[in-house]
Design a protein around this motif. Structure first.
Motif, mmCIF file in Angstrom:
data_model
loop_
_atom_site.group_PDB
_atom_site.id
_atom_site.type_symbol
_atom_site.label_atom_id
_atom_site.label_comp_id
_atom_site.label_asym_id
_atom_site.label_seq_id
_atom_site.Cartn_x
_atom_site.Cartn_y
_atom_site.Cartn_z
ATOM 1 N N SER A 1 -6.175 9.679 -10.385
ATOM 2 C CA SER A 1 -5.431 9.782 -9.130
ATOM 3 C C SER A 1 -4.019 10.279 -9.339
ATOM 4 O O SER A 1 -3.245 10.352 -8.401
ATOM 5 C CB SER A 1 -5.396 8.416 -8.433
ATOM 6 O OG SER A 1 -4.598 7.510 -9.172
ATOM 7 N N ARG B 1 0.827 -1.216 0.000
ATOM 8 C CA ARG B 1 0.000 0.000 0.000
ATOM 9 C C ARG B 1 0.857 1.260 0.000
ATOM 10 O O ARG B 1 0.513 2.255 -0.648
ATOM 11 C CB ARG B 1 -0.935 -0.032 1.204
ATOM 12 C CG ARG B 1 -1.978 -1.156 1.113
ATOM 13 C CD ARG B 1 -2.878 -1.196 2.327
ATOM 14 N NE ARG B 1 -3.772 -0.029 2.370
ATOM 15 C CZ ARG B 1 -4.656 0.177 3.348
ATOM 16 N NH1 ARG B 1 -4.749 -0.691 4.357
ATOM 17 N NH2 ARG B 1 -5.434 1.249 3.322
ATOM 18 N N ASP C 1 -1.126 4.386 -1.688
ATOM 19 C CA ASP C 1 -2.485 4.315 -1.145
ATOM 20 C C ASP C 1 -2.692 5.449 -0.146
ATOM 21 O O ASP C 1 -2.167 5.423 0.970
ATOM 22 C CB ASP C 1 -2.683 2.955 -0.470
ATOM 23 C CG ASP C 1 -4.124 2.742 0.000
ATOM 24 O OD1 ASP C 1 -4.894 3.720 0.001
ATOM 25 O OD2 ASP C 1 -4.449 1.597 0.351
ATOM 26 N N LYS C 2 -3.472 6.459 -0.543
ATOM 27 C CA LYS C 2 -3.667 7.626 0.310
ATOM 28 C C LYS C 2 -4.583 7.339 1.503
ATOM 29 O O LYS C 2 -4.641 8.117 2.451
ATOM 30 C CB LYS C 2 -4.233 8.779 -0.523
ATOM 31 C CG LYS C 2 -3.256 9.304 -1.564
ATOM 32 C CD LYS C 2 -3.877 10.457 -2.350
ATOM 33 C CE LYS C 2 -2.830 11.099 -3.273
ATOM 34 N NZ LYS C 2 -2.262 10.153 -4.231
ATOM 35 N N ALA C 3 -5.305 6.223 1.446
ATOM 36 C CA ALA C 3 -6.186 5.864 2.565
ATOM 37 C C ALA C 3 -5.423 5.213 3.714
ATOM 38 O O ALA C 3 -5.943 5.100 4.827
ATOM 39 C CB ALA C 3 -7.291 4.921 2.080
ATOM 40 N N LEU C 4 -4.186 4.807 3.458
ATOM 41 C CA LEU C 4 -3.386 4.148 4.492
ATOM 42 C C LEU C 4 -2.908 5.170 5.521
ATOM 43 O O LEU C 4 -2.362 6.209 5.164
ATOM 44 C CB LEU C 4 -2.189 3.436 3.856
ATOM 45 C CG LEU C 4 -1.230 2.734 4.818
ATOM 46 C CD1 LEU C 4 -1.938 1.560 5.510
ATOM 47 C CD2 LEU C 4 0.015 2.265 4.078
ATOM 48 N N ARG C 5 -3.100 4.849 6.779
ATOM 49 C CA ARG C 5 -2.652 5.737 7.849
ATOM 50 C C ARG C 5 -1.497 5.063 8.588
ATOM 51 O O ARG C 5 -1.706 4.116 9.364
ATOM 52 C CB ARG C 5 -3.804 6.036 8.824
ATOM 53 C CG ARG C 5 -4.942 6.826 8.195
ATOM 54 C CD ARG C 5 -4.515 8.259 7.891
ATOM 55 N NE ARG C 5 -5.590 9.028 7.293
ATOM 56 C CZ ARG C 5 -5.740 9.212 5.999
ATOM 57 N NH1 ARG C 5 -4.871 8.671 5.152
ATOM 58 N NH2 ARG C 5 -6.746 9.923 5.534
#
Length: 344
Positions: free
Chosen positions: A59, A20, A25-29
Motif C-alpha cells: 500500500s 483512519r 485509510d483510503k476506504a474512508l469517505r
C-alpha cells in the motif's frame, strides 16, 4: 503528550475518524475540509500517531523523502549517500527536497508530504524556525525522522556529539594547549549543544573554563568561519588553538588565519568537525573529528522502514559504529613557547 482523543476533540470528530485519517485509510469517505481539520489539529497538538496500520508494503508509495537545507553542503551529501545505499536494499527511491522551500510553499509541502507521494520523511535540520514547522506538520501525517540530530520529542538518529567535542579538546590538550577557543555552530540544534557540552567537559578535565573572549559563532560555511576568526582577532589576543564545529567553517578559519598573517599550526592550531575528502589536501591539511555520516543516513532509512512496519523503535537512535575518531593532520601542533598570536 497529546492523545488521539485530544485530536478528535480539537477537530470535532470521533477518535476512530482521526485514526483512519492519520493512518491513510483510503476506504474512508470524508469531506476534504474534515480531513484538513483533523490534520491541522494533529499538527497543532504535535500529536505523533502510531503507523502500524500502514505496515503493508503493497500500500506504500515506495519512496522516502529527504529534506535538507543545502544540497551543496558536503556533510549533507555524505548523509544522503548513506541513505541512498540503504534505501536501494528496499527497492525504494529517495526523493530530495529543499527544506526551506517546503516551509515557504504550503502547496508544495502538501504535495510532498500529504499526497501519498512518499511513505516517510527524513529531515536534516539546520536549527531554524522552518525545521520545527516541517517536523510538526509531517509527523502528524507520516513517520518522520530527524537526521544528524538528537530529539526528545521526535524520532531521531544522531552521532555521539558529546564524545566528539571531548575528543577535539583532548587532542589539543595532549599537544600541550591550555588556551582552547571555540567556533560553534549557528542555529538552535541539539547536536550543536552536545558538541559544546563535550568541549566544556574537556576543558574541565584540564581545570579550565570556557573563555568568552575565545568563543564565537562559526556557522556552517567557509565565509562564516572566516568572519568568525576575524571577529575573535578584533577582540585582541587569540588563543593558541581553536575548535571549529564545522569542517566548512574550519576551512574559512584557515583562510582568515592566512589573511591575518597567523601561522597555522605554529601560532594557532585548528580542529574541524567531519572528515571530507578535501580536508587532507589543504595547506596545512586539516585535523578533524570524523563521525559516521553515511551510517547516520543508512540508520535513518532503517528507522523509517521499521516505523512503517509497525515495529517499536527507540525514540533516540545513536550511531555508535564507527565511534567518533580524531584524525590528526598538519593543522595542529604543540604550542610555541612564546605564547598565543596577537591580532595583527
Amino acid at each position: 503528550m497529546p492523545t488521539i482523543k485530544d485530536v478528535a476533540r480539537r477537530a470535532g470528530v470521533t477518535h476512530a475518524v482521526v485514526s483512519r485519517i492519520l493512518n491513510g485509510d483510503k476506504a474512508l469517505r470524508v469531506r476534504s475540509e474534515t480531513r484538513e481539520r483533523v490534520l491541522a489539529a494533529a499538527a497543532e497538538l504535535e500529536y505523533i500517531p502510531h503507523h502500524a496500520a500502514k505496515a503493508l508494503r503493497e500500500s506504500r508509495a515506495g519512496a522516502i523523502g529527504l529534506a535538507v537545507h543545502d544540497l551543496s553542503n558536503p556533510v549533507y551529501s555524505e548523509v544522503i549517500k548513506g541513505a541512498q545505499e540503504a534505501i536501494n536494499r528496499y527497492r525504494s527511491v529517495l526523493m530530495l527536497a529543499d527544506a526551506a522551500e517546503l516551509h515557504r510553499d504550503a502547496a508544495t509541502f502538501r504535495r510532498f508530504v500529504a499526497s501519498d507521494a512518499i511513505d516517510a520523511l527524513l529531515l536534516l535540520p539546520a536549527g531554524d524556525d522552518s525545521d520545527a514547522a516541517i517536523v510538526h506538520a509531517a509527523a502528524a501525517r507520516i513517520p518522520t525522522v530527524l537526521v544528524n540530530e538528537r530529539s526528545a520529542d521526535y524520532q531521531s538518529v544522531s552521532a555521539d556529539e558529546h564524545t566528539a567535542g571531548l575528543l577535539a579538546v583532548r587532542h589539543l590538550a595532549d599537544l600541550g594547549h591550555r588556551e582552547i577557543g571555540l567556533l560553534h555552530l549557528d542555529g538552535s540544534t541539539q547536536r550543536g549543544a552536545d558538541r559544546v557540552d563535550g568541549h566544556v567537559a574537556g576543558l574541565r578535565e584540564l581545570g579550565l573554563e570556557l573563555d568568552d573572549r575565545w568563543v564565537g559563532d562559526g556557522g556552517h560555511e567557509p565565509e562564516s568561519g572566516r568572519r568568525a576568526l576575524h571577529r575573535l582577532a578584533e577582540r585582541g589576543t587569540l588563543p593558541s588553538s581553536i575548535v571549529v564545529h564545522s569542517v566548512q567553517a574550519a576551512v574559512g578559519a584557515l583562510v582568515a588565519a592566512r589573511e591575518l598573517g597567523i601561522d597555522v599550526p605554529g601560532e594557532l592550531s585548528i580542529v574541524g568537525f567531519h572528515d571530507m575528502p578535501y580536508a587532507a589536501y589543504f595547506e596545512p591539511a586539516l585535523t578533524v573529528v570524523r563521525m559516521g555520516l553515511r551510517e547516520m543516513g543508512a540508520a535513518a532509512v532503517e528507522t523509517a522502514m521499521q516505523l512503517l512496519d509497525g515495529q517499536t523503535v527507540d525514540k533516540q537512535v545513536m550511531v555508535t559504529e564507527p565511534e567518533p575518531q580524531l584524525i590528526a593532520r598538519a593543522s595542529t601542533a604543540a604550542p610555541r613557547a612564546s605564547g598565543s598570536p596577537s591580532a595583527r
